[in-house]
Motif scaffolding. Structure first.
Motif, PDB file in Angstrom:
ATOM      1  N   ASP A 588       0.814  -1.214   0.000  1.00 29.35           N
ATOM      2  CA  ASP A 588       0.000   0.000   0.000  1.00 29.35           C
ATOM      3  C   ASP A 588       0.849   1.267   0.000  1.00 29.35           C
ATOM      4  N   LEU A 589       2.106   1.172   0.456  1.00 30.87           N
ATOM      5  CA  LEU A 589       2.989   2.343   0.504  1.00 30.87           C
ATOM      6  C   LEU A 589       3.520   2.740  -0.873  1.00 30.87           C
ATOM      7  N   ILE A 590       3.383   1.833  -1.825  1.00 31.24           N
ATOM      8  CA  ILE A 590       3.886   2.119  -3.175  1.00 31.24           C
ATOM      9  C   ILE A 590       2.867   2.987  -3.914  1.00 31.24           C
ATOM     10  N   GLY A 594      -3.526   0.575  -4.577  1.00 32.74           N
ATOM     11  CA  GLY A 594      -4.541   0.593  -3.538  1.00 32.74           C
ATOM     12  C   GLY A 594      -4.836  -0.824  -3.063  1.00 32.74           C
ATOM     13  N   LYS A 595      -5.913  -0.962  -2.328  1.00 31.81           N
ATOM     14  CA  LYS A 595      -6.244  -2.275  -1.757  1.00 31.81           C
ATOM     15  C   LYS A 595      -6.539  -3.305  -2.833  1.00 31.81           C
ATOM     16  N   LYS A 596      -7.236  -2.882  -3.895  1.00 32.28           N
ATOM     17  CA  LYS A 596      -7.608  -3.843  -4.945  1.00 32.28           C
ATOM     18  C   LYS A 596      -6.382  -4.349  -5.686  1.00 32.28           C
ATOM     19  N   ARG A 597      -5.488  -3.404  -6.067  1.00 30.87           N
ATOM     20  CA  ARG A 597      -4.285  -3.814  -6.800  1.00 30.87           C
ATOM     21  C   ARG A 597      -3.359  -4.668  -5.922  1.00 30.87           C
ATOM     22  N   ALA A 598      -3.266  -4.294  -4.636  1.00 32.15           N
ATOM     23  CA  ALA A 598      -2.433  -5.085  -3.714  1.00 32.15           C
ATOM     24  C   ALA A 598      -2.964  -6.516  -3.611  1.00 32.15           C
ATOM     25  N   GLY A 606       1.545 -14.584  -4.961  1.00 25.17           N
ATOM     26  CA  GLY A 606       1.584 -15.395  -3.749  1.00 25.17           C
ATOM     27  C   GLY A 606       2.072 -14.695  -2.506  1.00 25.17           C
ATOM     28  N   SER A 607       2.941 -13.701  -2.623  1.00 27.51           N
ATOM     29  CA  SER A 607       3.492 -13.008  -1.464  1.00 27.51           C
ATOM     30  C   SER A 607       4.172 -11.730  -1.918  1.00 27.51           C
ATOM     31  N   VAL A 608       4.575 -10.896  -0.948  1.00 31.20           N
ATOM     32  CA  VAL A 608       5.305  -9.666  -1.258  1.00 31.20           C
ATOM     33  C   VAL A 608       6.645 -10.010  -1.894  1.00 31.20           C
ATOM     34  N   GLN A 609       7.272 -11.116  -1.416  1.00 33.57           N
ATOM     35  CA  GLN A 609       8.547 -11.542  -2.000  1.00 33.57           C
ATOM     36  C   GLN A 609       8.367 -11.905  -3.474  1.00 33.57           C
ATOM     37  N   GLU A 633      10.904   0.392  -8.846  1.00 35.50           N
ATOM     38  CA  GLU A 633      11.681   1.509  -8.273  1.00 35.50           C
ATOM     39  C   GLU A 633      11.656   1.439  -6.747  1.00 35.50           C
ATOM     40  N   TYR A 634      10.514   1.085  -6.168  1.00 36.87           N
ATOM     41  CA  TYR A 634      10.386   1.006  -4.704  1.00 36.87           C
ATOM     42  C   TYR A 634      11.294  -0.084  -4.134  1.00 36.87           C
ATOM     43  N   PHE A 635      11.286  -1.232  -4.799  1.00 34.75           N
ATOM     44  CA  PHE A 635      12.060  -2.359  -4.263  1.00 34.75           C
ATOM     45  C   PHE A 635      13.555  -2.259  -4.556  1.00 34.75           C
ATOM     46  N   THR A 636      13.973  -1.306  -5.416  1.00 39.62           N
ATOM     47  CA  THR A 636      15.404  -1.122  -5.665  1.00 39.62           C
ATOM     48  C   THR A 636      15.996  -0.030  -4.789  1.00 39.62           C
ATOM     49  N   LEU A 637      15.153   0.594  -3.913  1.00 39.10           N
ATOM     50  CA  LEU A 637      15.671   1.585  -2.961  1.00 39.10           C
ATOM     51  C   LEU A 637      16.674   0.935  -2.023  1.00 39.10           C
ATOM     52  N   GLU A 638      17.582   1.759  -1.465  1.00 33.40           N
ATOM     53  CA  GLU A 638      18.491   1.255  -0.438  1.00 33.40           C
ATOM     54  C   GLU A 638      17.669   0.794   0.764  1.00 33.40           C
TER      55      GLU A 638
END
Length: 646
Positions: A588-590, A594-598, A606-609, A633-638
């Protein structure tokens, strides 16, 4: 309260060994026991300092008279107690039911004995071998005896007078060499009984010594040039050797011993005796025991020893037990007298001897399980644990349906509750319910308990659902009081029966009132308890002191099982909600999710991973190119920046 007459009896008890019988007010014998010192043993039941289990407490409350039978020795008291229990079957003694439905091989007490199969034991001096749980093994032993020993198969009673009168003629068995013709005096009584003695040795498992004797006999015939008799003896010896090979050897020491073990569950137990002769298992005998709750393993073993060896045909030199018994010396002396030789009682600790006990115990557990399954087939069967709980809580009827509530939260987050349902001591998972706490903010177990109890029984009132025989909450006075507040708010106990006029009214409104009143009447007397985990205290409404049941109580074990299941169910639900919230919050922070897309992403990957390591092309198929770019872009942040963002 002890009556004056009973107190006088207790004050004047002798110190001799003997047997005591407790009687109720109507003169019925309700318990029989033995004692080395009657005064000490009988008075111990009435000591205020003694911590009595529920069953013994009920026994003492019913004792009105004490009758004594003084004996000269402990052994006499042991034998007398066993015979009295067998004859009188007192209510509070351990009840034993042996496996007399299994067949025995009987050697009749006659001048010319017969050997045949029977299921009926007659105390006429005949010798009984068995019981045989394996009918195939019994028939094999009987066939061997018929093949090796020429035992008559007719049903006539034979003695010297009948033989002299020549009332009976030889039959076909004589001509085909299956019988030596005792009916016409073609074999003497002494010779015939010598053959019967050898047959009994086979039934006792003493085949090794018999084979040696036959070998010597064969050699003697051969030396005397009696080759036909030598050949017959050789065939008999070979048949015994083949029979020997079929028997399982479990003891390299080739000794005679009985191995005893028991299995217990609730108020029932099963005892099994393995008969080992010359290192081979000759057979087993089993007993079912009831009325054993609260009894120590050693007490149950003693009862089994008494019952079995009072009638046993043979006492071996060693007896293996699963536990030490209090009167070991007395039993050894008694059994040595029966054997006319030394008998040793052993409790194995290590090695093959322990494995013999374990094998015997496994058989006992299997037989006890079969007994339980047979009982459960009955429609009216109520498990012993449910009956025990009714007795311990002094309930009017057995709590066949029990509902238990438990709460779960971590520092007030994701507060939930669970409801589990047990019917006849077993979980009914289809009726389990989960609750999300709606009206309580923060960690408040008392308010949460009140909410879920209110919601549960409000719904049952509206739907005319099935109400429990016992309501249970996980916790102490606080949780119990909160549950009671909910029930009081529902006015469950405040409905009054409608008048005759109201019952005859036809309006829907009045009919609904009658329906509610009927429901309320059904649930107005439902017992409710709280079970506190720390000391396993049972709290009752309007009672300041809790009930403490013995740890051995099957009723307490049932409550613990239900409480633990409610706790497991609540924890599992709470954990699933917490994990779901944690995983979805990160998505949801990305930006752009929203809730539907998440939900769509988690459902697909299957999971966030799974979302984190997906390619941008794969993500674009679900949420589009722009949002897919934001995710990557979110997951490539430090990690530090990502942590700050969270």
């Amino acid at each position: 309260m002890i009556s004056e007459a009973l107190q006088n009896k207790l004050d004047n008890l002798p110190t001799n060994p003997g047997v005591y019988q407790y009687k109720d007010a109507e003169g019925r014998i309700i318990y029989v026991g033995k004692a080395k010192n009657l005064r000490n043993r009988v008075r111990s039941y009435f000591q205020k300092s003694r911590d009595l289990d529920a069953k013994t407490f009920a026994l003492v409350a019913k004792i009105a008279y004490v009758e004594l039978i003084i004996t000269d020795t402990e052994i006499e008291s042991l034998i007398l107690e066993a015979n009295l229990i067998k004859k009188l079957k007192p209510r509070y003694n351990v009840a034993l039911k042996d496996d007399k439905s299994y067949p025995f091989i009987v050697v009749t007490k006659e001048p010319y004995p017969r050997i045949f199969v029977t299921r009926r034991i007659v105390q006429d001096g005949s010798k009984y071998f068995g019981p045989y749980t394996d009918v195939g093994a019994m028939r094999s032993a009987l066939k061997l005896i018929r093949d090796v020993f020429r035992v008559r198969s007719c049903n006539f009673y034979l003695d010297e007078k009948i033989i002299e009168r020549k009332k009976i003629r030889i039959c076909l068995d004589y001509h085909i060499k299956k019988c030596d013709g005792p009916c016409e005096g073609l074999i003497s009584e002494e010779q015939y009984n010598g053959m019967i003695f050898q047959a009994q040795q086979v039934l006792k498992g003493k085949t090794d010594a018999l084979i040696k004797n036959l070998e010597q006999e064969m050699n003697c015939y051969a030396d005397d040039l009696k080759f036909e008799q030598a050949a017959e003896t050789r065939d008999a010896m070979n048949a015994l050797k083949v029979y020997n090979l079929k028997q399982k050897v479990v003891d390299a020491e080739r000794s005679d011993r009985d191995v005893i073990a028991i299995a217990t569950e609730g108020d029932d137990a099963c005892g099994v005796i393995f008969k080992i002769r010359e290192g081979k298992i000759l057979g087993k005998q089993s007993y079912y025991l009831s009325n054993i709750e609260g009894k120590l393993e050693s007490e149950i073993v003693e009862q089994l020893l008494e019952r079995y060896y009072i009638d046993a045909e043979y006492v071996p030199e060693e007896i293996f037990l699963p536990a030490e018994i209090e009167n070991e010396g007395t039993f050894c002396t008694w059994l040595s007298q029966r054997r006319e030789g030394k008998v040793e009682i052993i409790v194995p600790k290590i090695g093959d001897k322990v494995r013999l006990i374990e094998m015997c115990a496994t058989n006992a557990k299997l037989l006890l399980k079969e007994l339980k399954l047979q009982k459960e087939k009955s429609k009216d069967f109520i498990p012993h644990s449910v009956i025990a709980l009714q007795r311990d809580l002094r309930m009017k009827k057995p709590p066949r349906r029990i509902e238990c509530f438990d709460n779960s939260n971590i520092q007030g987050s994701d507060p939930v509750a669970s409801l589990v349902v047990f019917v006849d001591g077993k979980p009914r998972k289809s009726e389990y319910r989960k609750f999300k706490i709606k009206t309580v903010i923060g960690a408040n177990d008392f308010a949460s308990m009140k909410e879920v109890v209110f919601r549960r029984y409000k719904r049952l009132l509206e739907e005319d659902g099935e109400f429990p025989d016992l309501i249970m909450v996980d916790g102490g006075k606080g949780q119990l009081s909160s549950a009671m507040e909910a029930l009081n708010e529902l006015q469950i106990t405040n409905y009054e029966l409608p008048s005759n006029e109201e019952q005859g009214a036809g309006s829907m409104e009045k009919m609904e009132t009658v329906k509610k009143t009927h429901i309320a009447q059904r649930i107005s007397h439902i017992p409710i308890i709280g079970l506190a985990k720390r000391l396993e205290e049972i709290f009752l409404p309007n009672e300041s002191e809790p009930i403490l049941l013995p740890k051995s109580s099957s009723g307490l074990r049932l409550l613990q099982q239900i409480r633990d299941e409610a706790h497991r169910f609540a924890i599992t639900f709470h954990r699933s909600l917490r994990e779901k919230r944690t995983l979805q919050t990160e998505l949801d922070l990305i930006e752009g999710i929203g809730k539907k897309r998440a939900k769509d992403l988690l459902s697909f990957f299957g999971s966030v991973q799974g979302v984190k390591f997906a390619t941008e092309e794969q993500l674009a198929e679900i949420v589009g190119e722009k949002v897919a770019e934001s995710i990557k872009e979110y997951f490539t942040l430090e990690p530090e920046l990502q942590s700050d963002a969270i």
